[in-house]
Design a protein around this motif. Structure first.
Motif: not given
Length: 376
Positions: A98-110
């Protein structure tokens, strides 16, 4: 009447003041923190956010044990396991995906928000505001409701979301362009209007769903959530986001050229139409994949790029890596708040980002209006 001595002294003093060099002005870029220091600080903040995200939850774990578990997983011989076996399950199987997915989505959206703001030369561009996320949601929901599976249970919604986001971005760009020109107001209105239409179509599809369990899970997913993260769902988003970031960094010089305007970029050798088309496909692919695994999480791609530019300036060679780090940290902490603020209930992640992004968007609109008024 002044004496000759006083007159000479006054004349000497005035000539000294005239020849004294004026104090040097420090430009805003010189007042910024150095770029390497920004990367180090944000990297440290990301590590802390990951550890805190793994330690805090319905069962709180000591951060030292969390760190030891991660080190033991990477280097098995370094640390002797002295923690309960349940800690491994909680950290590695439940919270880490969950933490890794949140980090990937946050980086990608930014990164996507940064690229869109440069491509359309509009500070209000964002996958959520332009309706791209709504188009991706409609494509994914259509496949989920109809139950079609061609490329597998995970790949099929991603392909459908990519198709929906691409068509939506092309439609918004066509509606906002008039005579080769595009204004901020027209772009935002076109994106919001299409977003409402696509959201209504998605709701219409959901109202026809016969499976109540599927309907409940889709509604929760639409509001933005990484609660369903599993190890098998991570590889495709990781590959797409990392590859997309690499391509955007490779094209950061061309993104910088667009800041000077289309005519100037064309004069400097950039095929603006071809470049913009390729970048639109890339950001649509990245948005579609992220929406397929996390739902529509808004305003991250709007807020983070603006915060980053205040730190490192407008050069995309610096903005993109910094935005990825800050976006990953922000969304990990936002997801932590989503699952702990109202525990044992969980708040949808998209709701929290909207609560942060809504006031920011209003502030940005007011600042944009003041700038346009000052330019007249």
């Amino acid at each position: 009447m002044r004496s000759p001595a006083r007159a000479a002294q006054a004349e000497s003093s005035s000539s000294t003041e005239a020849t004294r060099p004026a104090p040097e002005r420090v430009s805003p870029s010189e007042r910024r923190i150095s770029y390497p220091l920004v990367l180090v600080l944000l990297g440290a903040a990301l590590v802390v956010a990951v550890v805190v995200g793994l330690a805090v939850g319905s069962v709180s774990l000591p951060p030292s044990d969390v760190t030891a578990i991660l080190v033991h997983r990477v280097f098995p011989g370094w640390i002797d396991p002295g923690w309960p076996a349940t800690y491994d399950t909680i950290v590695l199987d439940v919270r880490l995906p969950r933490v890794l997915l949140a980090g990937m989505v946050g980086a990608g959206l930014s990164a996507v928000g940064t690229a869109l703001q440069a491509l359309v030369r509009n500070p209000l561009a964002d996958p959520f505001l332009l309706g791209i996320s709504s188009g991706a949601s409609l494509g994914a929901v259509t496949l989920l409701v109809t139950g079609a599976t061609v490329l597998g249970t995970l790949a099929t919604p991603m392909v459908a979301a990519f198709a929906g986001s691409t068509v939506t971005l092309a439609a918004v760009y066509a509606l906002a362009s008039s005579g080769g020109r595009m204004t901020t107001t027209r772009l935002v209105l076109a994106g919001v209007a299409l977003s409402y239409v696509l959201s209504a179509l998605t709701d219409l599809l959901l109202s026809t769903a016969s499976d109540p369990h599927l309907l409940s899970s889709i509604r929760f997913w639409r509001l933005g959530s990484v609660a369903g993260a599993e190890w098998q769902t991570l590889p495709i988003p990781a590959i797409v986001v990392l590859a997309g970031l690499a391509v955007l960094l490779w094209q950061s010089g061309s993104l910088n050229l667009l800041l000077a305007g289309e005519e100037s970029a064309g004069t400097l050798g950039l095929d603006v139409h071809r470049f913009r088309t390729g970048m639109f496909v890339l950001v649509s692919l990245m948005t579609g994949v992220m929406v397929a695994v996390s739902g529509a999480i808004g305003f991250v791609g709007l807020m983070v790029p603006h915060a980053v530019r205040m730190l490192v300036g407008a050069d995309h060679r610096r903005v993109l890596p910094t935005a990825a780090l800050l976006g990953a940290t922000f969304l990990i902490l936002a997801d932590l708040a989503a699952r702990t603020v109202a525990a044992p209930q969980e708040i949808q992640l998209g709701v929290l980002t909207a609560l942060c992004g809504g006031p920011f968007f209003v502030w940005l609109l007011r600042r944009q209006a003041r700038r346009e008024k000052a330019d007249r």
